[in-house]
Structures are given as structure tokens and as C-alpha cells.
Design a protein around this motif. Sequence first.
Motif, PDB file in Angstrom:
ATOM      1  N   GLU A  26      44.959   7.507 -96.738  1.00 36.94           N
ATOM      2  CA  GLU A  26      44.684   8.635 -95.836  1.00 36.94           C
ATOM      3  C   GLU A  26      44.081   8.141 -94.526  1.00 36.94           C
ATOM      4  N   PHE A  27      43.116   7.238 -94.618  1.00 36.73           N
ATOM      5  CA  PHE A  27      42.510   6.690 -93.406  1.00 36.73           C
ATOM      6  C   PHE A  27      43.565   6.016 -92.534  1.00 36.73           C
ATOM      7  N   ASN A  28      44.424   5.215 -93.139  1.00 34.34           N
ATOM      8  CA  ASN A  28      45.444   4.478 -92.376  1.00 34.34           C
ATOM      9  C   ASN A  28      46.399   5.429 -91.657  1.00 34.34           C
ATOM     10  N   GLU A  29      46.755   6.526 -92.320  1.00 34.32           N
ATOM     11  CA  GLU A  29      47.664   7.488 -91.687  1.00 34.32           C
ATOM     12  C   GLU A  29      47.016   8.145 -90.473  1.00 34.32           C
ATOM     13  N   ILE A  30      45.749   8.537 -90.609  1.00 30.41           N
ATOM     14  CA  ILE A  30      45.050   9.147 -89.473  1.00 30.41           C
ATOM     15  C   ILE A  30      44.872   8.119 -88.356  1.00 30.41           C
ATOM     16  N   TRP A  31      44.535   6.896 -88.722  1.00 37.35           N
ATOM     17  CA  TRP A  31      44.330   5.842 -87.723  1.00 37.35           C
ATOM     18  C   TRP A  31      45.584   5.620 -86.891  1.00 37.35           C
ATOM     19  N   LYS A  32      46.748   5.723 -87.519  1.00 37.22           N
ATOM     20  CA  LYS A  32      48.009   5.512 -86.802  1.00 37.22           C
ATOM     21  C   LYS A  32      48.302   6.640 -85.823  1.00 37.22           C
ATOM     22  N   THR A  33      47.884   7.855 -86.141  1.00 37.78           N
ATOM     23  CA  THR A  33      48.246   9.001 -85.312  1.00 37.78           C
ATOM     24  C   THR A  33      47.196   9.336 -84.249  1.00 37.78           C
ATOM     25  N   PHE A  34      45.940   8.960 -84.478  1.00 36.64           N
ATOM     26  CA  PHE A  34      44.894   9.257 -83.496  1.00 36.64           C
ATOM     27  C   PHE A  34      44.882   8.206 -82.388  1.00 36.64           C
ATOM     28  N   LYS A  35      44.256   8.559 -81.277  1.00 34.11           N
ATOM     29  CA  LYS A  35      44.206   7.669 -80.122  1.00 34.11           C
ATOM     30  C   LYS A  35      42.833   7.014 -80.002  1.00 34.11           C
ATOM     31  N   GLU A  36      42.808   5.894 -79.322  1.00 33.73           N
ATOM     32  CA  GLU A  36      41.539   5.206 -79.104  1.00 33.73           C
ATOM     33  C   GLU A  36      40.598   6.096 -78.307  1.00 33.73           C
ATOM     34  N   PHE A  37      39.360   6.131 -78.760  1.00 32.34           N
ATOM     35  CA  PHE A  37      38.349   6.968 -78.129  1.00 32.34           C
ATOM     36  C   PHE A  37      38.004   6.427 -76.747  1.00 32.34           C
ATOM     37  N   GLN A  38      37.992   7.321 -75.771  1.00 39.72           N
ATOM     38  CA  GLN A  38      37.614   6.971 -74.406  1.00 39.72           C
ATOM     39  C   GLN A  38      36.567   7.964 -73.938  1.00 39.72           C
ATOM     40  N   PRO A  39      35.330   7.514 -73.698  1.00 41.07           N
ATOM     41  CA  PRO A  39      34.294   8.448 -73.233  1.00 41.07           C
ATOM     42  C   PRO A  39      34.663   9.069 -71.901  1.00 41.07           C
ATOM     43  N   TYR A  40      34.171  10.256 -71.662  1.00 42.38           N
ATOM     44  CA  TYR A  40      34.396  10.924 -70.372  1.00 42.38           C
ATOM     45  C   TYR A  40      33.814  10.088 -69.245  1.00 42.38           C
ATOM     46  N   SER A  51      24.900  12.276 -81.089  1.00 44.00           N
ATOM     47  CA  SER A  51      26.027  11.512 -81.627  1.00 44.00           C
ATOM     48  C   SER A  51      25.913  10.040 -81.256  1.00 44.00           C
ATOM     49  N   ARG A  52      26.274   9.163 -82.197  1.00 43.77           N
ATOM     50  CA  ARG A  52      26.212   7.719 -81.975  1.00 43.77           C
ATOM     51  C   ARG A  52      27.551   7.138 -81.543  1.00 43.77           C
ATOM     52  N   ILE A  53      28.561   7.965 -81.390  1.00 39.98           N
ATOM     53  CA  ILE A  53      29.921   7.465 -81.166  1.00 39.98           C
ATOM     54  C   ILE A  53      30.026   6.686 -79.856  1.00 39.98           C
ATOM     55  N   CYS A  54      29.489   7.194 -78.775  1.00 36.20           N
ATOM     56  CA  CYS A  54      29.563   6.468 -77.501  1.00 36.20           C
ATOM     57  C   CYS A  54      28.828   5.134 -77.583  1.00 36.20           C
ATOM     58  N   HIS A  55      27.745   5.083 -78.347  1.00 38.67           N
ATOM     59  CA  HIS A  55      27.022   3.823 -78.537  1.00 38.67           C
ATOM     60  C   HIS A  55      27.899   2.816 -79.282  1.00 38.67           C
ATOM     61  N   PHE A  56      28.606   3.291 -80.317  1.00 35.82           N
ATOM     62  CA  PHE A  56      29.506   2.396 -81.046  1.00 35.82           C
ATOM     63  C   PHE A  56      30.587   1.849 -80.118  1.00 35.82           C
ATOM     64  N   TYR A  57      31.133   2.725 -79.295  1.00 33.97           N
ATOM     65  CA  TYR A  57      32.167   2.305 -78.342  1.00 33.97           C
ATOM     66  C   TYR A  57      31.631   1.216 -77.416  1.00 33.97           C
ATOM     67  N   GLU A  58      30.418   1.409 -76.921  1.00 35.87           N
ATOM     68  CA  GLU A  58      29.817   0.427 -76.013  1.00 35.87           C
ATOM     69  C   GLU A  58      29.537  -0.903 -76.711  1.00 35.87           C
ATOM     70  N   GLN A  59      29.327  -0.859 -78.023  1.00 38.97           N
ATOM     71  CA  GLN A  59      29.060  -2.076 -78.785  1.00 38.97           C
ATOM     72  C   GLN A  59      30.332  -2.815 -79.189  1.00 38.97           C
ATOM     73  N   GLY A  60      31.492  -2.244 -78.842  1.00 46.10           N
ATOM     74  CA  GLY A  60      32.757  -2.896 -79.157  1.00 46.10           C
ATOM     75  C   GLY A  60      33.347  -2.511 -80.494  1.00 46.10           C
ATOM     76  N   ILE A  61      32.801  -1.489 -81.141  1.00 43.46           N
ATOM     77  CA  ILE A  61      33.351  -1.006 -82.408  1.00 43.46           C
ATOM     78  C   ILE A  61      34.546  -0.102 -82.111  1.00 43.46           C
ATOM     79  N   LYS A  62      35.631  -0.287 -82.856  1.00 39.54           N
ATOM     80  CA  LYS A  62      36.835   0.496 -82.624  1.00 39.54           C
ATOM     81  C   LYS A  62      36.654   1.916 -83.150  1.00 39.54           C
ATOM     82  N   VAL A  63      36.920   2.907 -82.270  1.00 34.98           N
ATOM     83  CA  VAL A  63      36.780   4.313 -82.610  1.00 34.98           C
ATOM     84  C   VAL A  63      38.050   5.045 -82.199  1.00 34.98           C
ATOM     85  N   LYS A  64      38.507   5.954 -83.059  1.00 37.81           N
ATOM     86  CA  LYS A  64      39.653   6.797 -82.714  1.00 37.81           C
ATOM     87  C   LYS A  64      39.312   8.264 -82.962  1.00 37.81           C
ATOM     88  N   SER A  65      39.924   9.132 -82.157  1.00 38.41           N
ATOM     89  CA  SER A  65      39.742  10.578 -82.294  1.00 38.41           C
ATOM     90  C   SER A  65      40.984  11.263 -81.734  1.00 38.41           C
TER      91      SER A  65
END
Length: 240
Positions: free
Chosen positions: A226-240, A130-144
Motif C-alpha cells: 500500500e505504501f509503495n502504491e501511494i508513493w508512486k502516485t504522490f508527488k514530492e513535497f515542496q513547501p510554499y 507540523s514537522r513536515i517542513c523540518h523533515f524536508y529541510e533535513q533532506g528526508i524524502k516526503v511526498k503528498s
Amino acid sequence: MWVKWGAALLGATGAAAAAGACWWRWAGAGARAQRAAVNVLVTFDDSGFRCEQEIGAGGGGAGGACHHRYCCVHNLQRIVDFLDDARTCIDICVYIFSCDALAQAVKRAHDRGVVVRIITDFDMAYNNGSRICHFYEQGIKVKSKNSNNLMHHKFCIIDSPSRIGEIYSKNSNVTFMNYFLHKINQQHRGILVNGSLNWTNQAINGNWEHVLITSHLPIIKLFQSEFNEIWKTFKEFQPY
């Protein structure tokens, strides 16, 4: 009338020069940057690894395609090209993201100032490759969202007009020139990439998958909502 409006924003001194420069950029960029209408169905099948072998062996034709009707290398590049063409914003909502070619295209967009947002499944963010943690480290906003249910969407919106308007409306320092560049962006056709395809090497190289790529604005608006609705309800991704 637009010259008067510009003078009010910038002040009378130098307003004419600034207005002229802005008009030149507006006319030139508008003439060369308008996207053509897009309605394309891209498919993948189990010939993917053979496509890579054939092209790697020197059998590829023009554009990096092999003889297969649905060459996975060529079709992947079509999606990469749309990401590379992003001017203002990319919103990605995918179950799992591990394809390196797509990840590199997203990073290139982020590096050139495109506003990137990613929604993904919480558990799949830690899947092998998965590239998600790499995106987070690069400063890209991720929610899950940590849930027993899956975030199973697979779509991407590029330069949605409504999202462009949102980005500009939050900028309190919008200048006269930026206003006209914003109007140009509003004229650009947004792009929706949507289908069964997970953004993984396995899906691209070995699965039967489909991707619809379209600039049809009513459909783009629905997916952006649809994207905007999910973005509002999900939380910012925080790696373990």
C-alpha cells in the motif's frame, strides 16, 4: 562455496581475508541482532496529561511509567524505541505529524543512515506544529498530494524485508561483505506500527487511541505494498 563466490567478486588477492572478516560480522551480527516476534496492542486515553504530571512530580516507576495502566509516556516511548532500533529503512504514512518525541526519533534514524520516506496529507503538512517542513529541510524524502480528499492513513513500517531488498537491488556497488549484511537484514523481523493514532501531542496525551505493533510478515507485506502504491502516485513535497 561462498568463499569462491566472494573471490570472484573481489579478486583472488585478499579474498580469503575479506571472506573471513565478512563471515565474522555475519555470524556475530546474526546471533545478536535477530528481533523477537512482536504482537502488541498499545492504547492511549484521556489520562495522558496526568501521566506527564505524575512522572514529572517524581511519581514515575521504572522505565518512566506512572501508575496508570496505559501510561501515555511509557507507551509513546515504546514506539520511539522501535524507531530507534531501525537498521535500514523507515516508511511513514500519517495524516499529521507534530509529535516532537517521534520527530526526534525519525531525525536520529536519518542521521545514522536509515533510509526514511514519509507520506502525509498535503494540507496538514502546514498545520500548526507540523514537522513536515523540518523533515524536508533535513533532506528526508516526503511526498503528498494536493487534493480535496484526505490522506488519512496512520501507519509506519520499520525494516520491511522487501524494502531492504529494494534498497540493496538499486545499489550497483554491492560488495561481498554487503551481500552478507543484506542476508542478515533479510532475517530481521520487520515492524508495523498501525492504528488510529495521529502522530500528534494531542492524540498521545488526551485522546482514546490504539496502536497495533506487529512483526507478522504477511501483514507487513500488505502495508508495504500500500505504501509503495501511494508513493508512486504522490508527488514530492515542496513547501510554499
